[in-house]
Design an enzyme around this catalytic site. Structure first.
Site, mmCIF file in Angstrom:
data_model
loop_
_atom_site.group_PDB
_atom_site.id
_atom_site.type_symbol
_atom_site.label_atom_id
_atom_site.label_comp_id
_atom_site.label_asym_id
_atom_site.label_seq_id
_atom_site.Cartn_x
_atom_site.Cartn_y
_atom_site.Cartn_z
ATOM 1 N N SER A 33 -9.617 -22.299 -1.788
ATOM 2 C CA SER A 33 -10.221 -23.187 -0.507
ATOM 3 C C SER A 33 -11.356 -22.571 -0.763
ATOM 4 C CB SER A 33 -9.582 -23.917 0.416
ATOM 5 O OG SER A 33 -8.642 -24.753 0.079
ATOM 6 N N ILE B 193 0.845 -1.292 0.182
ATOM 7 C CA ILE B 193 -0.074 0.062 -0.188
ATOM 8 C C ILE B 193 0.972 1.492 0.053
ATOM 9 C CG2 ILE B 193 -2.213 1.072 0.974
ATOM 10 C CD1 ILE B 193 -2.676 -1.205 2.429
ATOM 11 N N ASP C 47 14.898 1.009 10.790
ATOM 12 C CA ASP C 47 13.311 0.132 10.934
ATOM 13 C C ASP C 47 13.160 1.150 12.003
ATOM 14 O OD1 ASP C 47 12.903 -2.354 12.365
ATOM 15 O OD2 ASP C 47 11.936 -1.373 13.413
ATOM 16 N N SER D 295 -7.863 -0.452 10.176
ATOM 17 C CA SER D 295 -8.106 -1.539 9.332
ATOM 18 C C SER D 295 -9.593 -1.695 10.198
ATOM 19 C CB SER D 295 -6.836 -3.369 9.349
ATOM 20 O OG SER D 295 -8.036 -3.983 9.312
ATOM 21 N N ALA D 296 -9.767 -2.072 8.555
ATOM 22 C CA ALA D 296 -11.396 -2.307 9.493
ATOM 23 C C ALA D 296 -11.750 -3.580 10.474
ATOM 24 C CB ALA D 296 -12.556 -2.821 8.024
ATOM 25 N N TYR E 33 -2.820 -9.105 16.055
ATOM 26 C CA TYR E 33 -2.676 -7.877 15.255
ATOM 27 C C TYR E 33 -3.662 -6.582 15.324
ATOM 28 C CZ TYR E 33 -3.522 -5.496 11.115
ATOM 29 O OH TYR E 33 -3.590 -4.351 9.458
ATOM 30 N N ASN F 190 -2.212 -15.763 2.950
ATOM 31 C CA ASN F 190 -3.656 -15.783 3.093
ATOM 32 C C ASN F 190 -4.976 -15.180 2.579
ATOM 33 O OD1 ASN F 190 -2.344 -16.964 6.077
ATOM 34 N ND2 ASN F 190 -1.060 -14.888 5.974
ATOM 35 N N LYS G 270 -3.902 -2.519 16.297
ATOM 36 C CA LYS G 270 -3.547 -1.449 15.413
ATOM 37 C C LYS G 270 -5.796 -0.236 16.087
ATOM 38 C CE LYS G 270 -2.725 -2.244 11.492
ATOM 39 N NZ LYS G 270 -1.713 -1.480 10.695
HETATM 40 P P1 NAD Z 1 3.467 -4.994 3.456
HETATM 41 O O1 NAD Z 1 3.464 -5.678 4.607
HETATM 42 O O2 NAD Z 1 3.481 -4.726 1.665
HETATM 43 O O3 NAD Z 1 3.816 -2.718 4.107
HETATM 44 C C1 NAD Z 1 4.383 -3.048 5.447
HETATM 45 C C2 NAD Z 1 6.321 -2.657 5.016
HETATM 46 O O4 NAD Z 1 6.579 -1.784 6.209
HETATM 47 C C3 NAD Z 1 6.803 -3.345 4.425
HETATM 48 O O5 NAD Z 1 7.086 -2.843 3.420
HETATM 49 C C4 NAD Z 1 8.145 -3.956 5.895
HETATM 50 O O6 NAD Z 1 8.874 -4.121 5.043
HETATM 51 C C5 NAD Z 1 7.594 -2.348 6.551
HETATM 52 N N1 NAD Z 1 8.341 -2.923 7.516
HETATM 53 C C6 NAD Z 1 7.906 -3.828 8.666
HETATM 54 N N2 NAD Z 1 8.282 -3.297 10.113
HETATM 55 C C7 NAD Z 1 8.524 -2.383 9.579
HETATM 56 C C8 NAD Z 1 9.920 -1.662 10.958
HETATM 57 N N3 NAD Z 1 9.783 -1.948 11.688
HETATM 58 N N4 NAD Z 1 10.477 -0.478 10.675
HETATM 59 C C9 NAD Z 1 10.623 -0.482 9.018
HETATM 60 N N5 NAD Z 1 9.824 -0.767 8.177
HETATM 61 C C10 NAD Z 1 8.896 -2.002 8.489
HETATM 62 O O7 NAD Z 1 2.038 -4.513 3.936
HETATM 63 P P2 NAD Z 1 0.420 -3.807 3.097
HETATM 64 O O8 NAD Z 1 -0.381 -4.702 3.064
HETATM 65 O O9 NAD Z 1 1.104 -2.180 2.490
HETATM 66 O O10 NAD Z 1 0.482 -2.769 4.498
HETATM 67 C C11 NAD Z 1 0.606 -1.757 4.940
HETATM 68 C C12 NAD Z 1 -0.340 -1.432 5.908
HETATM 69 O O11 NAD Z 1 -1.389 -1.158 6.087
HETATM 70 C C13 NAD Z 1 0.029 -2.132 6.951
HETATM 71 O O12 NAD Z 1 0.354 -1.201 8.731
HETATM 72 C C14 NAD Z 1 -1.054 -2.882 7.482
HETATM 73 O O13 NAD Z 1 -1.456 -2.915 8.753
HETATM 74 C C15 NAD Z 1 -2.049 -2.145 7.494
HETATM 75 N N6 NAD Z 1 -3.454 -2.543 6.154
HETATM 76 C C16 NAD Z 1 -3.252 -3.344 5.500
HETATM 77 C C17 NAD Z 1 -3.651 -3.888 5.227
HETATM 78 C C18 NAD Z 1 -4.226 -4.860 4.119
HETATM 79 O O14 NAD Z 1 -4.761 -5.505 3.129
HETATM 80 N N7 NAD Z 1 -2.671 -4.892 2.908
HETATM 81 C C19 NAD Z 1 -5.842 -3.912 5.315
HETATM 82 C C20 NAD Z 1 -6.229 -3.302 6.288
HETATM 83 C C21 NAD Z 1 -4.620 -2.624 6.935
HETATM 84 C C1 UD1 Z 2 -8.104 -10.058 6.645
HETATM 85 C C2 UD1 Z 2 -7.986 -10.324 8.104
HETATM 86 C C3 UD1 Z 2 -7.998 -9.156 8.551
HETATM 87 C C4 UD1 Z 2 -6.959 -8.487 7.708
HETATM 88 C C5 UD1 Z 2 -7.225 -8.066 6.065
HETATM 89 C C6 UD1 Z 2 -6.523 -7.540 5.187
HETATM 90 C C7 UD1 Z 2 -8.849 -12.747 8.624
HETATM 91 C C8 UD1 Z 2 -9.533 -13.317 10.231
HETATM 92 N N1 UD1 Z 2 -8.684 -10.791 8.697
HETATM 93 O O1 UD1 Z 2 -9.641 -10.341 6.603
HETATM 94 O O2 UD1 Z 2 -7.291 -8.942 9.647
HETATM 95 O O3 UD1 Z 2 -7.462 -6.584 8.256
HETATM 96 O O4 UD1 Z 2 -7.418 -9.492 5.823
HETATM 97 O O5 UD1 Z 2 -6.467 -7.857 4.033
HETATM 98 O O6 UD1 Z 2 -7.541 -12.610 8.432
HETATM 99 N N2 UD1 Z 2 -11.533 -17.009 1.233
HETATM 100 C C9 UD1 Z 2 -11.548 -17.824 1.337
HETATM 101 N N3 UD1 Z 2 -10.388 -18.906 0.690
HETATM 102 C C10 UD1 Z 2 -8.825 -18.290 0.495
HETATM 103 C C11 UD1 Z 2 -8.994 -16.982 1.298
HETATM 104 C C12 UD1 Z 2 -10.003 -16.479 1.695
HETATM 105 O O7 UD1 Z 2 -12.983 -18.620 1.346
HETATM 106 O O8 UD1 Z 2 -7.789 -18.516 0.694
HETATM 107 C C13 UD1 Z 2 -12.716 -15.698 2.022
HETATM 108 C C14 UD1 Z 2 -12.281 -15.513 3.475
HETATM 109 O O9 UD1 Z 2 -13.205 -16.482 3.769
HETATM 110 C C15 UD1 Z 2 -13.044 -14.127 3.595
HETATM 111 C C16 UD1 Z 2 -12.612 -14.087 2.140
HETATM 112 O O10 UD1 Z 2 -12.399 -14.706 1.366
HETATM 113 O O11 UD1 Z 2 -14.340 -14.130 3.573
HETATM 114 C C17 UD1 Z 2 -11.789 -13.250 2.098
HETATM 115 O O12 UD1 Z 2 -11.115 -12.721 3.105
HETATM 116 P P1 UD1 Z 2 -9.104 -12.120 3.163
HETATM 117 O O13 UD1 Z 2 -8.901 -11.908 1.776
HETATM 118 O O14 UD1 Z 2 -8.457 -13.323 4.224
HETATM 119 O O15 UD1 Z 2 -9.743 -10.855 4.458
HETATM 120 P P2 UD1 Z 2 -10.840 -10.970 5.531
HETATM 121 O O16 UD1 Z 2 -10.701 -12.512 6.320
HETATM 122 O O17 UD1 Z 2 -11.626 -9.668 4.340
#
Ligand code: NAD
Ligand code: UD1
Length: 336
Positions: A215, A12, A58, A124-125, A148, A197, A152
């Site tokens: 799955s 992101i 870091d 995050s939601a 996790y 995941n 947040k």
């Molecule tokens: P990401 O893992 O791709 O990016 C996070 C970055 O932070 C990585 O490049 C990692 O190397 C760096 N990092 C981690 N710990 C660090 C530290 N101690 N010092 C310096 N750098 C560090 O993850 P993302 O998907 O881009 O997520 C970005 C943010 O958004 C995170 O805070 C995550 O929790 C939040 N978020 C992500 C999602 C999602 O689905 N991807 C959803 C909700 C919230």
């Molecule tokens: C998950 C995290 C949430 C995090 C978000 C980031 C959990 C319980 N929640 O949300 O904390 O902020 O990711 O994007 O891990 N699914 C499948 N098969 C798969 C993977 C997922 O059926 O292999 C389904 C899940 O059951 C869900 C939907 O797809 O209904 C989305 O899953 P996922 O992408 O993991 O996101 P969240 O569970 O919403």
């Protein structure tokens, strides 16, 4: 204005760097590369014709942060750096509290010592837990179901308290729904380490043959087709949401919270079907038991962001699956 982007080589953060640059800000990237590749910097240069300054560091390293703040005359911090795997957080909670919570405290202390008053935080939601009502607005009670999620919730509280200590402090927590998609160029996207995941990367890896089938975790939920429903948001829209939030509030103060979602929910089957169309490949799937901790449906009330920031998500599910496929087919193994 120079802004620091912690976690800026991540999924992101990297997309948000492009949006910030487009909007006239100069992002400086700060990342320890624990979950991203240095090659992201080349991709960013190819897309933007701009060389981003990068510091490998870091957020726990106060000395390096301070030197960076001073060298670049940083005025605001976009704070993406965190660990983010829900399952791993239940196995290693202390790593999550140290990295995400203690790391953020160090970041804030260092900002404060350098007179930097503004932070935009990736929330995050997940902080809404099992929804009490839908769509979820920002007033919905917050809680968590895993370490996790608690990181947040805790950081949001820390930001509220930090803002109370100085009328100049500004903290914007953006609660993302389910970020998916990739840069339309296909040069930048999400490449999780190991077995994904999350749903979209798992589907994408199945489409390129790295996984045999998807799955589907549960087909007996009380939803349109029995599979889980989520609010998927295109990464480009999410990045634009950060720019909208900061440009609207950069001269304000206090702690603010916004949902960033589309307000629409799609089921797992709908996402698989949309992806099959984008890739023109049949995605194999099997129904499997529900995943522990999952909820049936989750989608945002994104009206506050529309009203205050003038921001709404523009891109539909086809753009999300098209762009994910473009990226995944170009870089089946990510940038490594
Ligand atoms: P990401 O893992 O791709 O990016 C996070 C970055 O932070 C990585 O490049 C990692 O190397 C760096 N990092 C981690 N710990 C660090 C530290 N101690 N010092 C310096 N750098 C560090 O993850 P993302 O998907 O881009 O997520 C970005 C943010 O958004 C995170 O805070 C995550 O929790 C939040 N978020 C992500 C999602 C999602 O689905 N991807 C959803 C909700 C919230
Ligand atoms: C998950 C995290 C949430 C995090 C978000 C980031 C959990 C319980 N929640 O949300 O904390 O902020 O990711 O994007 O891990 N699914 C499948 N098969 C798969 C993977 C997922 O059926 O292999 C389904 C899940 O059951 C869900 C939907 O797809 O209904 C989305 O899953 P996922 O992408 O993991 O996101 P969240 O569970 O919403």
């Amino acid at each position: 204005m120079n802004v620091l982007v912690t976690g800026g080589t991540g999924y992101i953060g990297s997309h948000t760097c492009l949006a910030l640059l487009d909007a006239g800000y100069t992002p400086v990237i700060y990342d320890n590369l624990s979950n991203s590749s240095i090659k992201v910097l080349d991709q960013l240069s190819k897309i933007s014709s701009h060389t981003f300054d990068f510091i490998e560091g870091d957020i726990a390293d106060s000395k390096k942060l301070k030197a960076t703040f001073e060298q670049y005359n940083i005025e605001a911090v976009f704070h993406f750096a965190s660990l983010k795997a829900v399952g791993e957080s239940t196995e290693q909670p202390l790593s999550y509290y140290r990295n995400n919570v203690a790391g953020t405290v160090t970041l804030l202390e260092t900002m404060q010592s350098c007179g930097i008053n503004k932070i935009i935080f990736s929330s995050s939601a997940t902080v809404y837990g099992d929804p009490q009502y839908l769509p979820i607005d920002e007033q919905h009670p917050i809680t968590a179901t895993n370490p996790y999620g608690w990181t947040k919730v805790m950081v949001e509280q820390i930001l509220v308290d930090w803002c109370k200590t100085d009328y100049q402090h500004l903290a914007i927590a953006l609660r993302y729904f389910n970020p998916v998609g990739a840069h339309p160029s296909g040069l930048l996207g999400e490449s999780p380490n190991g077995i994904p995941n999350n749903l979209m990367p798992f589907i994408a890896q199945t489409a390129v043959g790295k996984r045999e089938f998807v799955s589907i975790f549960g087909n007996d939920y009380n939803t349109k087709d029995g599979t889980g429903v989520r609010d998927y948001i295109h990464i480009t829209d999410l990045a634009a949401g950060h720019v909208a939030a900061f440009s609207t509030h950069q001269n304000d103060s206090g702690s603010l919270v916004y949902n960033l979602g589309t307000g629409k929910g799609y089921s797992v089957l709908e996402i698989i079907n949309a992806f099959s169309e984008s890739a023109n490949i049949e995605i194999k799937y099997k129904f499997a038991p529900r995943r522990a901790g999952d909820i049936a449906s989750n989608f945002a009330d994104a009206s506050l962001a529309k009203k205050n920031l003038g921001w709404t998500a523009q891109l539909n599910i086809e753009a999300m699956t098209d762009d994910t496929w473009h990226w995944q087919s170009k870089y089946p193994n990510g940038l490594e």
